[in-house]
Motif scaffolding. Structure first.
Motif, PDB file in Angstrom:
ATOM      1  N   VAL A   5       0.849  -1.191   0.000  1.00  0.00           N
ATOM      2  CA  VAL A   5       0.000   0.000   0.000  1.00  0.00           C
ATOM      3  C   VAL A   5       0.884   1.241   0.000  1.00  0.00           C
ATOM      4  O   VAL A   5       1.673   1.455   0.926  1.00  0.00           O
ATOM      5  CB  VAL A   5      -0.930   0.030   1.223  1.00  0.00           C
ATOM      6  CG1 VAL A   5      -1.769   1.303   1.209  1.00  0.00           C
ATOM      7  CG2 VAL A   5      -1.829  -1.206   1.236  1.00  0.00           C
ATOM      8  N   GLU A   6       0.737   2.029  -1.065  1.00  0.00           N
ATOM      9  CA  GLU A   6       1.512   3.257  -1.203  1.00  0.00           C
ATOM     10  C   GLU A   6       0.762   4.438  -0.583  1.00  0.00           C
ATOM     11  O   GLU A   6      -0.472   4.452  -0.532  1.00  0.00           O
ATOM     12  CB  GLU A   6       1.785   3.587  -2.672  1.00  0.00           C
ATOM     13  CG  GLU A   6       2.505   2.518  -3.452  1.00  0.00           C
ATOM     14  CD  GLU A   6       1.572   1.657  -4.278  1.00  0.00           C
ATOM     15  OE1 GLU A   6       2.031   1.072  -5.278  1.00  0.00           O
ATOM     16  OE2 GLU A   6       0.371   1.561  -3.931  1.00  0.00           O
ATOM     17  N   SER A   7       1.519   5.435  -0.174  1.00  0.00           N
ATOM     18  CA  SER A   7       0.948   6.689   0.316  1.00  0.00           C
ATOM     19  C   SER A   7       1.948   7.807   0.080  1.00  0.00           C
ATOM     20  O   SER A   7       3.131   7.547  -0.176  1.00  0.00           O
ATOM     21  CB  SER A   7       0.601   6.597   1.807  1.00  0.00           C
ATOM     22  OG  SER A   7       1.750   6.331   2.567  1.00  0.00           O
ATOM     23  N   GLY A   8       1.449   9.039   0.170  1.00  0.00           N
ATOM     24  CA  GLY A   8       2.344  10.187   0.075  1.00  0.00           C
ATOM     25  C   GLY A   8       2.299  10.943  -1.234  1.00  0.00           C
ATOM     26  O   GLY A   8       2.972  11.968  -1.379  1.00  0.00           O
ATOM     27  N   ARG A  19       7.500  12.746  -0.327  1.00  0.00           N
ATOM     28  CA  ARG A  19       8.045  11.485   0.166  1.00  0.00           C
ATOM     29  C   ARG A  19       6.965  10.418   0.049  1.00  0.00           C
ATOM     30  O   ARG A  19       5.909  10.533   0.666  1.00  0.00           O
ATOM     31  CB  ARG A  19       8.499  11.602   1.604  1.00  0.00           C
ATOM     32  CG  ARG A  19       9.237  10.370   2.107  1.00  0.00           C
ATOM     33  CD  ARG A  19       9.479  10.429   3.584  1.00  0.00           C
ATOM     34  NE  ARG A  19      10.414   9.408   4.044  1.00  0.00           N
ATOM     35  CZ  ARG A  19      10.320   8.789   5.214  1.00  0.00           C
ATOM     36  NH1 ARG A  19       9.342   9.078   6.042  1.00  0.00           N
ATOM     37  NH2 ARG A  19      11.227   7.891   5.569  1.00  0.00           N
ATOM     38  N   LEU A  20       7.248   9.410  -0.744  1.00  0.00           N
ATOM     39  CA  LEU A  20       6.345   8.283  -0.893  1.00  0.00           C
ATOM     40  C   LEU A  20       6.721   7.183   0.093  1.00  0.00           C
ATOM     41  O   LEU A  20       7.896   6.954   0.360  1.00  0.00           O
ATOM     42  CB  LEU A  20       6.387   7.731  -2.312  1.00  0.00           C
ATOM     43  CG  LEU A  20       6.108   8.714  -3.447  1.00  0.00           C
ATOM     44  CD1 LEU A  20       6.110   7.972  -4.784  1.00  0.00           C
ATOM     45  CD2 LEU A  20       4.808   9.444  -3.239  1.00  0.00           C
ATOM     46  N   SER A  21       5.694   6.516   0.596  1.00  0.00           N
ATOM     47  CA  SER A  21       5.895   5.381   1.488  1.00  0.00           C
ATOM     48  C   SER A  21       5.136   4.188   0.947  1.00  0.00           C
ATOM     49  O   SER A  21       4.098   4.339   0.301  1.00  0.00           O
ATOM     50  CB  SER A  21       5.386   5.697   2.895  1.00  0.00           C
ATOM     51  OG  SER A  21       6.062   6.803   3.450  1.00  0.00           O
ATOM     52  N   CYS A  22       5.651   3.006   1.228  1.00  0.00           N
ATOM     53  CA  CYS A  22       4.982   1.772   0.831  1.00  0.00           C
ATOM     54  C   CYS A  22       5.091   0.782   1.978  1.00  0.00           C
ATOM     55  O   CYS A  22       6.198   0.477   2.429  1.00  0.00           O
ATOM     56  CB  CYS A  22       5.607   1.205  -0.424  1.00  0.00           C
ATOM     57  SG  CYS A  22       4.960  -0.411  -0.907  1.00  0.00           S
ATOM     58  N   ALA A  23       3.940   0.311   2.428  1.00  0.00           N
ATOM     59  CA  ALA A  23       3.892  -0.655   3.516  1.00  0.00           C
ATOM     60  C   ALA A  23       3.528  -2.027   2.974  1.00  0.00           C
ATOM     61  O   ALA A  23       2.511  -2.173   2.283  1.00  0.00           O
ATOM     62  CB  ALA A  23       2.856  -0.214   4.551  1.00  0.00           C
ATOM     63  N   ALA A  24       4.342  -3.002   3.296  1.00  0.00           N
ATOM     64  CA  ALA A  24       4.078  -4.382   2.909  1.00  0.00           C
ATOM     65  C   ALA A  24       3.476  -5.117   4.099  1.00  0.00           C
ATOM     66  O   ALA A  24       3.917  -4.956   5.236  1.00  0.00           O
ATOM     67  CB  ALA A  24       5.367  -5.060   2.472  1.00  0.00           C
ATOM     68  N   SER A  25       2.452  -5.915   3.820  1.00  0.00           N
ATOM     69  CA  SER A  25       1.814  -6.692   4.876  1.00  0.00           C
ATOM     70  C   SER A  25       1.325  -8.014   4.323  1.00  0.00           C
ATOM     71  O   SER A  25       1.288  -8.220   3.112  1.00  0.00           O
ATOM     72  CB  SER A  25       0.642  -5.899   5.483  1.00  0.00           C
ATOM     73  OG  SER A  25      -0.357  -5.669   4.509  1.00  0.00           O
ATOM     74  N   GLY A  26       0.943  -8.907   5.234  1.00  0.00           N
ATOM     75  CA  GLY A  26       0.452 -10.213   4.834  1.00  0.00           C
ATOM     76  C   GLY A  26       1.467 -11.298   5.132  1.00  0.00           C
ATOM     77  O   GLY A  26       2.180 -11.242   6.115  1.00  0.00           O
ATOM     78  N   TRP A 111       2.838  -6.009  -6.512  1.00  0.00           N
ATOM     79  CA  TRP A 111       2.712  -4.591  -6.843  1.00  0.00           C
ATOM     80  C   TRP A 111       1.635  -3.931  -5.994  1.00  0.00           C
ATOM     81  O   TRP A 111       0.632  -4.549  -5.649  1.00  0.00           O
ATOM     82  CB  TRP A 111       2.315  -4.415  -8.309  1.00  0.00           C
ATOM     83  CG  TRP A 111       3.369  -4.856  -9.271  1.00  0.00           C
ATOM     84  CD1 TRP A 111       3.551  -6.102  -9.772  1.00  0.00           C
ATOM     85  CD2 TRP A 111       4.397  -4.037  -9.836  1.00  0.00           C
ATOM     86  NE1 TRP A 111       4.638  -6.118 -10.616  1.00  0.00           N
ATOM     87  CE2 TRP A 111       5.169  -4.857 -10.680  1.00  0.00           C
ATOM     88  CE3 TRP A 111       4.739  -2.691  -9.717  1.00  0.00           C
ATOM     89  CZ2 TRP A 111       6.264  -4.381 -11.398  1.00  0.00           C
ATOM     90  CZ3 TRP A 111       5.809  -2.208 -10.439  1.00  0.00           C
ATOM     91  CH2 TRP A 111       6.567  -3.045 -11.256  1.00  0.00           C
ATOM     92  N   GLY A 112       1.856  -2.664  -5.680  1.00  0.00           N
ATOM     93  CA  GLY A 112       0.822  -1.873  -5.055  1.00  0.00           C
ATOM     94  C   GLY A 112      -0.144  -1.317  -6.096  1.00  0.00           C
ATOM     95  O   GLY A 112       0.036  -1.521  -7.294  1.00  0.00           O
ATOM     96  N   GLN A 113      -1.150  -0.594  -5.612  1.00  0.00           N
ATOM     97  CA  GLN A 113      -2.160  -0.032  -6.503  1.00  0.00           C
ATOM     98  C   GLN A 113      -1.716   1.280  -7.140  1.00  0.00           C
ATOM     99  O   GLN A 113      -2.322   1.725  -8.121  1.00  0.00           O
ATOM    100  CB  GLN A 113      -3.458   0.193  -5.725  1.00  0.00           C
ATOM    101  CG  GLN A 113      -4.130  -1.102  -5.293  1.00  0.00           C
ATOM    102  CD  GLN A 113      -4.533  -1.949  -6.472  1.00  0.00           C
ATOM    103  OE1 GLN A 113      -5.217  -1.487  -7.389  1.00  0.00           O
ATOM    104  NE2 GLN A 113      -4.117  -3.204  -6.478  1.00  0.00           N
ATOM    105  N   GLY A 114      -0.704   1.880  -6.592  1.00  0.00           N
ATOM    106  CA  GLY A 114      -0.180   3.114  -7.159  1.00  0.00           C
ATOM    107  C   GLY A 114      -0.671   4.354  -6.435  1.00  0.00           C
ATOM    108  O   GLY A 114      -1.754   4.362  -5.837  1.00  0.00           O
TER     109      GLY A 114
END
Length: 121
Positions: A5-8, A19-26, A111-114
């Motif tokens: 999940v991307e944010s920023g 500043r973009l962030s990406c959190a990996a989970s699961g 991949w994230g959703q962007g």
């Protein structure tokens, strides 16, 4: 399953920073390389920057000296600091990660959703 999940993202004037962030989970048994890619209007998706699990980085020529990729392995996060932004940096930015979901599983690409980044002139 694995989620990225991307944010920023957002709208910024030329010369500004984001500043973009990406959190990996699961199911994250092991995360290998992580990276950021982007797809501008009418363009193909292209590599922006990658970072290995050991911290080795690689950048597209177009962003060298302006963007910095980093990761926090303890938090399963990857970041992209973008400085001196230009209108041509406008794109949807995607997070990518190579993940093994269990011991013995093969590496798979996720991949994230962007997140949209728009740089105004």
């Amino acid at each position: 399953q694995v989620q990225l999940v991307e944010s920023g993202g957002g709208l910024v004037q030329a010369g500004g920073s984001l500043r973009l962030s990406c959190a990996a989970s699961g199911s994250l048994f092991s995360i290998g390389g992580m990276g950021w890619y982007r797809q501008g209007p009418g363009k193909q998706r292209e590599l922006v920057a990658t970072i290995s699990s050991a911290g080795r980085t690689n950048y597209a020529d177009s962003v060298k000296g302006r963007f910095t990729i980093s990761r926090d392995n303890a938090k399963n996060m990857v970041y992209l600091q973008m400085n001196s932004l230009k209108p041509e940096d406008t794109a949807v930015y995607y997070c990518n990660a190579d993940v093994r979901t269990t011991w013995g599983a093969r590496w798979s690409d996720y991949w994230g959703q962007g997140t949209q980044v728009t740089v105004s002139s």
